[in-house]
Scaffold this motif. Structure first.
Motif, PDB file in Angstrom:
ATOM      1  N   SER A 291       0.855  -1.185   0.000  1.00 15.31           N
ATOM      2  CA  SER A 291       0.000   0.000   0.000  1.00 15.31           C
ATOM      3  C   SER A 291       0.886   1.230   0.000  1.00 15.31           C
ATOM      4  O   SER A 291       1.867   1.295   0.750  1.00 15.31           O
ATOM      5  N   TRP A 292       0.564   2.190  -0.886  1.00 14.78           N
ATOM      6  CA  TRP A 292       1.306   3.462  -0.895  1.00 14.78           C
ATOM      7  C   TRP A 292       0.298   4.606  -1.041  1.00 14.78           C
ATOM      8  O   TRP A 292       0.030   5.099  -2.123  1.00 14.78           O
ATOM      9  N   PRO A 293      -0.259   5.050   0.041  1.00 16.37           N
ATOM     10  CA  PRO A 293      -1.352   6.034   0.008  1.00 16.37           C
ATOM     11  C   PRO A 293      -0.949   7.397  -0.522  1.00 16.37           C
ATOM     12  O   PRO A 293      -1.831   8.205  -0.846  1.00 16.37           O
ATOM     13  N   ASN A 294       0.355   7.681  -0.605  1.00 14.55           N
ATOM     14  CA  ASN A 294       0.797   9.005  -1.039  1.00 14.55           C
ATOM     15  C   ASN A 294       1.595   8.970  -2.337  1.00 14.55           C
ATOM     16  O   ASN A 294       2.304   9.930  -2.644  1.00 14.55           O
ATOM     17  N   LEU A 295       1.480   7.885  -3.098  1.00 14.25           N
ATOM     18  CA  LEU A 295       2.179   7.821  -4.382  1.00 14.25           C
ATOM     19  C   LEU A 295       1.575   8.827  -5.354  1.00 14.25           C
ATOM     20  O   LEU A 295       0.364   8.811  -5.608  1.00 14.25           O
TER      21      LEU A 295
END
Length: 500
Positions: A291-295
């Motif tokens: 998970s990369w919520p700020n990509l």
């Protein structure tokens, strides 16, 4: 008479304003001089942007300049060691006169932070029979405690076990253009930025890094990708690249274990903002633990199509935060429809889109999907915040007819707010086409047709239409460019891959 002229000339020299420059100003000028790219024989900057002028040149001007240069450690903060393989000692060595100069150089650095380049030819050989000083002796005599930037090539560091056990307490950035397993990275507690071109990269300390580039000729593994992303919780920028040195086509990353059968435990990479994948993709497999919520920025850069690559539908959740997307591999379609709708529909916040059109069907799908006034879309109106659209397309048999009417309608729906649909939320501001026209013997009429068809929108959007004969070869561009420090040009190089 000649004596008087000599006295006048001497007086002119003493009155020259250059001799009354405050040393602080001269020092700032010298700092700029030291980072200028070295001009080539033709007068243009050298392709080796790290080639710098030497402070020794400034020392030769006059005694006052020499005194000033010697007392400015920052002018001596970029050291380069040229070393060669010595078959007799089975180690790397430098010429004795070069060794003496390096010791003098590093003594002038003092306690100032500095950088070091270890350069060696790819072949291990000794061309000069003169006596040699072991490289290890030189390195251990330098102020390693203050070393912040280190670049090495051709296995220089791998040979010396003592270096592997040497601590680099202040090292911030490391570049490795060499083969082998870099065991010494465990002695770099403050390492943040790493560029590694190596066949073995599976034991690196991902957890301390903020910037990482991995380049290899070997196939990349999904397991490696998952390990890097889930353990590198400080990562901000990440780039994986594989090039065709092995002769393989771009393809999916190898799957070494059944990730779908594992109990998902998501580890969010909250700092990851920029991801680049060159010539390979891990997204054919469900990435349940990622998970990369700020990509914000994602680049898929592939030179040729591959029918085996797919985008698994469960991975669409990873695109929800994107604002910039660069796709040159439209074969990453989403089963079972094989259309662009699910992929673009997941990027609701996207403002910048750059696509490389490989087949006419994809172009029709893209233009139709982006039309805000279309009667219906399977996934609703796509990309309501789109401001910048860049399209690479090809002439010839692959594009016998260009959908000018569809393109006109799409642009018209994107530049003005529609009271019926309430879209777009953000008007289109920039539209660019790069046309690949390989046959120079035949005229390319597509540029004129596009320019004429979109002429009325020039007052509302910035329009750029260019023609080129060379396709983007992303893998070759990466493979043939020396990896360098992220802060010294390599990060900007990754950002501009494939740009107009």
């Amino acid at each position: 008479m000649s004596t008087k002229l000599d006295e006048v000339h001497a007086l002119d020299i003493r009155l020259d304003p250059l001799h009354y420059f405050p040393p602080e100003i001269l020092g700032e000028i010298f700092k700029v001089y030291m980072v200028l790219p070295r001009p080539s024989k033709l007068g243009s900057p050298s392709k080796h942007s790290r080639d710098k002028y030497s402070p020794y040149v400034l020392c030769l001007v006059c005694k006052s300049w020499q005194a000033l240069v010697v007392d400015l450690p920052i002018l001596w903060s970029n050291a380069v060691i040229y070393t060669r393989w010595n078959r007799v000692t089975q180690g790397y060595a430098v010429k004795e006169n070069h060794g003496r100069a390096l010791r003098e150089w590093t003594n002038r650095i003092g306690g100032h932070p500095w950088s070091l380049d270890l350069l060696s030819p790819a072949r291990r050989r000794t061309e000069d029979p003169s006596p040699k000083t072991p490289l290890l002796d030189i390195l251990l005599s330098t102020p390693i405690a203050n070393l912040q930037f280190l670049k090495a090539s051709s296995g220089v560091l791998m040979v010396h076990g003592e270096i592997s056990r040497t601590s680099f307490p202040k090292l911030k950035s490391l570049v490795l253009n060499e083969d082998g397993t870099p065991r010494y990275l465990t002695a770099c507690p403050e390492l943040e930025k790493l560029c590694i071109v190596s066949a073995e990269h599976h034991i690196l300390p991902w957890q301390v890094l903020t910037h990482l580039y991995v380049g290899t000729e070997l196939p990349l593994d999904v397991d490696d990708f998952v390990r890097v992303v889930t353990t590198g919780l400080r990562l901000q920028r990440l780039c994986f690249s594989t090039w065709p040195g092995s002769g393989s086509m771009p393809s999916n990353f190898r799957l070494l274990s059944d990730l779908s059968s594992q109990t998902p435990k998501i580890r969010p990479s909250v700092n990851l903002a920029d991801l680049t994948l060159v010539n390979g993709s891990p997204f054919n497999t469900p990435l349940l633990t990622i998970s990369w919520p700020n990509l914000k920025r994602l680049r898929f850069l592939t030179d040729r199509t591959s029918s085996v690559r797919r985008w698994h539908a469960s991975n669409l959740r990873l695109l929800q935060s994107l604002t910039h997307l660069h796709l040159s591999s439209w074969e990453l379609r989403v089963p079972p429809t094989g259309t662009l709708g699910p992929l673009l529909g997941a990027c609701h916040l996207l403002t910048h889109l750059h696509v490389d059109i490989l087949v006419p069907k994809t172009f029709y799908q893209l233009i139709y999907s982006l039309n805000c006034d279309s009667a219906s879309h399977d996934h609703g109106t796509l990309l309501p915040h789109l401001e910048c659209l860049k399209i690479d397309c090809r002439t010839g048999e692959s594009h016998p007819e260009f959908p000018h009417d569809l393109l006109y309608d799409m642009v018209a729906s994107r530049v003005a707010f529609s009271p019926v649909t309430g879209l777009p939320l953000t008007p289109l501001k920039y539209l660019a086409f790069r046309i690949y026209h390989r046959d120079p013997t035949t005229p390319c009429t597509l540029r004129d047709e596009l320019s004429e068809g979109l002429e009325e929108f020039r007052s509302q959007i910035d329009l750029l239409i260019s023609i080129t004969q060379c396709d983007n070869n992303y893998a070759a561009q990466v493979a043939y460019r020396d990896a360098d420090h992220w802060d010294r040009g390599f990060g900007a190089f990754i950002e501009t891959l494939g740009e107009f």
